[in-house]
Design an enzyme around this catalytic site. Structure first.
Site, PDB file in Angstrom:
ATOM      1  N   ASN A 216       0.957  -1.078   0.255  1.00  0.00           N
ATOM      2  CA  ASN A 216       0.302   0.011  -0.134  1.00  0.00           C
ATOM      3  C   ASN A 216       0.736   1.021   0.171  1.00  0.00           C
ATOM      4  O   ASN A 216       0.181   2.377   0.015  1.00  0.00           O
ATOM      5  CB  ASN A 216      -0.684   0.063   0.769  1.00  0.00           C
ATOM      6  CG  ASN A 216      -1.390   1.619   1.641  1.00  0.00           C
ATOM      7  OD1 ASN A 216      -2.536   1.771   1.137  1.00  0.00           O
ATOM      8  ND2 ASN A 216      -0.799   1.924   2.666  1.00  0.00           N
TER       9      ASN A 216
ATOM     10  N   SER B 163      -3.714   0.519  -5.901  1.00  0.00           N
ATOM     11  CA  SER B 163      -3.167   1.391  -6.867  1.00  0.00           C
ATOM     12  C   SER B 163      -3.909   2.692  -6.556  1.00  0.00           C
ATOM     13  O   SER B 163      -4.009   3.038  -5.688  1.00  0.00           O
ATOM     14  CB  SER B 163      -3.342   0.400  -8.211  1.00  0.00           C
ATOM     15  OG  SER B 163      -3.032   0.780  -9.073  1.00  0.00           O
TER      16      SER B 163
ATOM     17  N   TYR C 276       2.405  10.387 -10.743  1.00  0.00           N
ATOM     18  CA  TYR C 276       1.915   9.512 -10.124  1.00  0.00           C
ATOM     19  C   TYR C 276       0.552   8.595 -10.721  1.00  0.00           C
ATOM     20  O   TYR C 276       0.636   7.183 -10.989  1.00  0.00           O
ATOM     21  CB  TYR C 276       0.537  10.246  -9.310  1.00  0.00           C
ATOM     22  CG  TYR C 276      -0.250   9.581  -8.044  1.00  0.00           C
ATOM     23  CD1 TYR C 276       1.227   8.937  -7.370  1.00  0.00           C
ATOM     24  CD2 TYR C 276      -1.192   9.332  -8.199  1.00  0.00           C
ATOM     25  CE1 TYR C 276      -0.811   8.666  -6.792  1.00  0.00           C
ATOM     26  CE2 TYR C 276      -1.915   8.721  -7.613  1.00  0.00           C
ATOM     27  CZ  TYR C 276      -1.718   8.375  -6.410  1.00  0.00           C
ATOM     28  OH  TYR C 276      -2.948   7.280  -5.528  1.00  0.00           O
TER      29      TYR C 276
ATOM     30  N   LYS D  92       0.628   4.593 -11.588  1.00  0.00           N
ATOM     31  CA  LYS D  92      -0.650   3.960 -10.691  1.00  0.00           C
ATOM     32  C   LYS D  92      -0.774   3.085 -11.877  1.00  0.00           C
ATOM     33  O   LYS D  92      -1.247   1.504 -11.709  1.00  0.00           O
ATOM     34  CB  LYS D  92      -1.315   4.342  -9.742  1.00  0.00           C
ATOM     35  CG  LYS D  92      -1.214   4.959  -9.211  1.00  0.00           C
ATOM     36  CD  LYS D  92      -0.688   3.885  -7.629  1.00  0.00           C
ATOM     37  CE  LYS D  92      -0.554   4.379  -6.265  1.00  0.00           C
ATOM     38  NZ  LYS D  92      -0.183   3.692  -5.557  1.00  0.00           N
TER      39      LYS D  92
END
Ligand SMILES: NC(=O)c1ccc[n+]([C@@H]2O[C@H](COP(=O)([O-])OP(=O)(O)OC[C@H]3O[C@@H](n4cnc5c(N)ncnc54)[C@H](OP(=O)(O)O)[C@@H]3O)[C@@H](O)[C@H]2O)c1
Length: 289
Positions: free
Chosen positions: A98, A171, A186, A190
């Site tokens: 996470n 994700s 980012y 992801k």
């Protein structure tokens, strides 16, 4: 009628042994709380900041949460965390990869000149851009690989019977969103993570280890402080329908629910699955989902 007909049995996680990276704050802390307060045998929470982990343990107030200082971008640190857990309990049933960072934003107001766009985006250092991939994707891969042996032992141990061992990565809907929210790095990092978990789901079939993906929308945490302004974002009406159909940001329940689903008998048939929890945001955004 089966033993699992009742919701209590279907979503039961009693006895599960889990690892949550980034479990000391934000979504990781919500997920840790969901497991710890619902009968987990042990939840090991990993992160760099010891005081944040210790504060999380104190906040939850149960002795089944164990703080472990670990930088997930460091292979030696990952090996030490695995060695500690191996010695302490010997297996895990669930790894929640996470940990993550927002990376550089480079946001420019709509209608900016091409010169301004170019300057704003070019001034982001390549190192910052690449580091976002390093934490959000590369480290998820190495974390998963580091814990494979303990996940395998989780299957053989049979103490938790509500599903085969699994890796869940946090994700983001950023992996599908074609609008930039947190930043180019980012979203792309992801997207890579989401794909990585799908590939792992296939790759790990012979080893009977599952891989699933949680894709949250907007939740107020340390990571999103810069994206959320004004009144309580979780109050209905805080966002317009055409931005988030639920008209609010996510609450702890909105991540705890999907996590308990995936971790329990209810989600035991999921493998290579991607669970969105975004209040419908991708329905009103150009997206690849
Ligand atoms: N909040 C949202 O709206 C949202 C939406 C979609 C996806 N997500 C994803 O959810 C995950 C959790 O984020 P959050 O929103 O809960 O923000 P957060 O509170 O900032 O959590 C991020 C966690 O990652 C840990 N971390 C960062 N770098 C690390 C490293 N090198 N080694 C170990 N741990 C590290 C941090 O702990 P330390 O700094 O102590 O190491 C922190 O506990 C992230 O992957 C994020 O991308 C969040």
């Amino acid at each position: 009628m089966t033993a699992y007909s009742s919701a209590i049995n279907l979503f039961d996680v009693t006895g599960i042994v889990a690892v949550v990276t980034g479990g000391g704050s934000g979504l990781g802390l919500f997920m840790t709380r969901a497991l710890a307060t619902n009968g987990a045998k042990k939840v090991y929470i990993l992160g760099r900041r010891k005081h944040v982990l210790e504060q999380a343990v104190a906040e939850i107030g149960q002795d089944n949460v164990v703080p472990l200082q670990c930088d997930v971008t460091n292979q030696e640190a990952l090996k030490s965390a695995v060695a500690f857990i191996e010695e302490d309990i010997g297996y895990i049933n669930l790894l929640i990869a996470n940990s993550g960072i927002a990376g550089p934003s480079g946001s420019v107001p709509p209608g900016s000149s091409i010169t301004h766009v170019q300057e704003a985006l070019f001034e982001i250092s390549m190192q910052d851009f690449t580091n976002t991939f390093h934490v959000n994707c590369t480290a998820v891969f190495y974390t998963t690989i580091a814990f494979l042996g303990l996940l395998d032992k989780g299957n053989n141990n049979q103490s938790y019977r509500n599903g085969r061992s699994q890796v869940i990565a946090t994700s983001s809907i950023g992996s599908f969103n074609r609008r930039i929210t947190a930043g180019f790095a980012y979203g792309a990092s992801k997207a890579a993570t989401t794909m990585l978990l799908k590939v792992l789901a296939t790759y790990l079939v012979p080893y009977r280890i599952r891989a699933n993906i949680l894709c949250p929308g907007l939740f107020p945490t340390d990571l999103t402080t810069d994206l959320i302004h004004g009144k309580d974002p979780t109050e209905e009406g805080a966002f317009p329908l055409d931005q988030i159909p639920a008209e609010r940001a996510g609450t702890p329940e909105d991540i705890m629910g999907p996590l308990l689903y995936l971790a329990s008998r209810a989600g035991a048939y999921c493998n290579g699955n991607c669970v969105l929890t975004d209040g419908g945001r991708l329905s009103v955004t150009p997206a690849t989902y």
